[in-house]
Design a protein around this motif. Sequence first.
Motif, PDB file in Angstrom:
ATOM      1  N   THR A 166      -6.838  -6.150  10.215  1.00 49.93           N
ATOM      2  CA  THR A 166      -6.482  -5.520   8.946  1.00 49.93           C
ATOM      3  C   THR A 166      -6.369  -6.536   7.815  1.00 49.93           C
ATOM      4  OG1 THR A 166      -4.096  -5.762   9.253  1.00 49.93           O
ATOM      5  CG2 THR A 166      -5.143  -3.814  10.239  1.00 49.93           C
TER       6      THR A 166
ATOM      7  N   MET B 209       0.094  -1.217   9.545  1.00 47.52           N
ATOM      8  CA  MET B 209       0.162   0.117   8.951  1.00 47.52           C
ATOM      9  C   MET B 209      -0.534   0.177   7.599  1.00 47.52           C
ATOM     10  SD  MET B 209       3.960   1.552   9.946  1.00 47.52           S
ATOM     11  CE  MET B 209       4.833   0.201   9.176  1.00 47.52           C
ATOM     12  N   SER B 210      -1.005  -0.974   7.122  1.00 46.65           N
ATOM     13  CA  SER B 210      -1.767  -0.997   5.876  1.00 46.65           C
ATOM     14  C   SER B 210      -3.024  -0.136   5.985  1.00 46.65           C
ATOM     15  CB  SER B 210      -2.163  -2.432   5.520  1.00 46.65           C
ATOM     16  OG  SER B 210      -2.925  -3.013   6.566  1.00 46.65           O
ATOM     17  N   GLN B 211      -3.472   0.094   7.214  1.00 43.82           N
ATOM     18  CA  GLN B 211      -4.676   0.915   7.413  1.00 43.82           C
ATOM     19  C   GLN B 211      -4.333   2.313   7.934  1.00 43.82           C
ATOM     20  OE1 GLN B 211      -6.199  -2.432   6.078  1.00 43.82           O
ATOM     21  NE2 GLN B 211      -7.387  -0.566   6.338  1.00 43.82           N
ATOM     22  N   ALA B 212      -3.152   2.799   7.596  1.00 35.64           N
ATOM     23  CA  ALA B 212      -2.708   4.108   8.089  1.00 35.64           C
ATOM     24  C   ALA B 212      -3.669   5.225   7.694  1.00 35.64           C
ATOM     25  CB  ALA B 212      -1.298   4.414   7.578  1.00 35.64           C
ATOM     26  N   ASP B 213      -4.167   5.194   6.466  1.00 38.07           N
ATOM     27  CA  ASP B 213      -5.088   6.238   6.009  1.00 38.07           C
ATOM     28  C   ASP B 213      -6.395   6.207   6.797  1.00 38.07           C
ATOM     29  OD1 ASP B 213      -3.247   7.052   4.179  1.00 38.07           O
ATOM     30  OD2 ASP B 213      -4.591   6.935   2.447  1.00 38.07           O
TER      31      ASP B 213
ATOM     32  N   LEU C 232      -6.816   5.000   9.814  1.00 40.45           N
ATOM     33  CA  LEU C 232      -6.519   5.434  11.178  1.00 40.45           C
ATOM     34  C   LEU C 232      -6.469   6.954  11.249  1.00 40.45           C
ATOM     35  CD1 LEU C 232      -5.622   4.970  14.115  1.00 40.45           C
ATOM     36  CD2 LEU C 232      -3.281   4.698  13.272  1.00 40.45           C
ATOM     37  N   TYR C 233      -5.793   7.562  10.288  1.00 39.28           N
ATOM     38  CA  TYR C 233      -5.701   9.033  10.259  1.00 39.28           C
ATOM     39  C   TYR C 233      -7.082   9.654  10.101  1.00 39.28           C
ATOM     40  CZ  TYR C 233      -4.615  13.745   8.733  1.00 39.28           C
ATOM     41  OH  TYR C 233      -4.576  15.118   8.610  1.00 39.28           O
TER      42      TYR C 233
ATOM     43  N   TYR D 254      -2.250  -1.231  14.666  1.00 37.14           N
ATOM     44  CA  TYR D 254      -1.238  -0.472  13.925  1.00 37.14           C
ATOM     45  C   TYR D 254       0.164  -1.024  14.162  1.00 37.14           C
ATOM     46  CZ  TYR D 254       0.804   3.613  11.641  1.00 37.14           C
ATOM     47  OH  TYR D 254       1.481   4.436  10.773  1.00 37.14           O
TER      48      TYR D 254
ATOM     49  N   SER E 268      -0.982  -1.169   0.190  1.00 29.73           N
ATOM     50  CA  SER E 268      -1.528  -0.010   0.896  1.00 29.73           C
ATOM     51  C   SER E 268      -0.970   1.257   0.276  1.00 29.73           C
ATOM     52  CB  SER E 268      -1.169  -0.060   2.383  1.00 29.73           C
ATOM     53  OG  SER E 268       0.206   0.188   2.580  1.00 29.73           O
TER      54      SER E 268
ATOM     55  N   PHE F  60       0.179   3.644   1.877  1.00 29.32           N
ATOM     56  CA  PHE F  60       1.382   3.927   2.669  1.00 29.32           C
ATOM     57  C   PHE F  60       2.620   3.345   1.972  1.00 29.32           C
ATOM     58  CE2 PHE F  60       4.457   2.718   5.919  1.00 29.32           C
ATOM     59  CZ  PHE F  60       4.489   3.815   6.766  1.00 29.32           C
TER      60      PHE F  60
END
Length: 395
Positions: A70, A110-114, A116-117, A133, A190, A192
Amino acid sequence: MKRVFITGMGVISAIGNTVTENHSALKNGVCGITTTADPVAGSIHVPLAAVSLDNELLRKKLQVHDPAVTRTTLLALHAFREAVQDAGLTAEELNSDRTALIGGTTVGGMSQADELYRDVSQRYTDSPFLSSYDCSSVFMFLQESHRMEGIVDTINTACSSAANAIGYGTRLIRSGLAKRAIVGGADSLSKFTISGFKALHILSPEICRPFDRHRQGLNLGEGAAFLVLEGEEEIPTHKKVYAEVKGYFNSSDAFHPTSLSADGEGPHLAMQGALNAAGLNASEVDFINAHGTATENNDESESKAMIRVFGEPPPFISTKSNTGHTLGAAAAVEAVYSLLSLAHQEIYPSLHFSQGIPGLDLHPVTSYRRCPLRHVMSNSFGFGGNCVSLIFSKS
């Protein structure tokens, strides 16, 4: 007690990609916070402080092509490598089980939460961001990619994360559990994080004004920074030494999940505790790199705490007026800036200040100045009342 010194440092932020670039920007009062729309923020239009290198440039520069790595990890790797090179650490020293790696972060992978979703909702298959994550993925990557066999830990105490990493690394060396420690923090912008802080109503619609009576909140930023800590007996006589880690103290007043007590009890305990740990009187601190988020709560609370501890506080600034609030990286970034002040005997201007807070009227330094500095304090206060003060001393 075993003495601990800083022998290397690395940093990347919105005002520069290296220690040298950051130093030049600080001296010249450069602000890395912009009102230009950032795609990561989506529909949320607020000032942000982004690193100039995008992911593609970072991957190319660092030769990292795994999509699971990430942006937070890329920023961490960039600063980590600069610090290691600056300290002249060998591959053998990095691989040693006596070299610790302690990092702080808030958003981590979690910077890539979008993303990942998006992956799991559209493809119904594993996403490359699933493995990254976890909050600890950033420093696990550094450990694995450099084959480090010593103690590795990730600390998440919100905005004081990297300060606790520096303190923990110092304690490992003093206790004999490590000969050296690479300590720091990293966080990336992010959606998030931006959405979360917007929900708290503490994002400023304008470029932030730390300690100003008209402050409206903080600006989020991104970056990473690392220090190399070494015990006194491990340092060859010819090796460069920036400063000594003289004092560290963590206080947890647990006043509120997201704010400090009005009288500044947590910051007061942290600053006084760091002075006690360093064996210094308040009058011996020459300069404070304040937490200075430009939120209504923090700046008033920190101001009251500084008055309680120092009476008339020494010169102070908030470099978040340059870089925005880099969250888990902030304490490490600001530690580098404090060390630059010590190394060059100078104080950098705190930007955008106009008028003091009514009833307190403390004024940060607003123009570049050279002055003798021996002991510098750096403050970092996290959610949940996790407050940390560090003291660095000229060696």
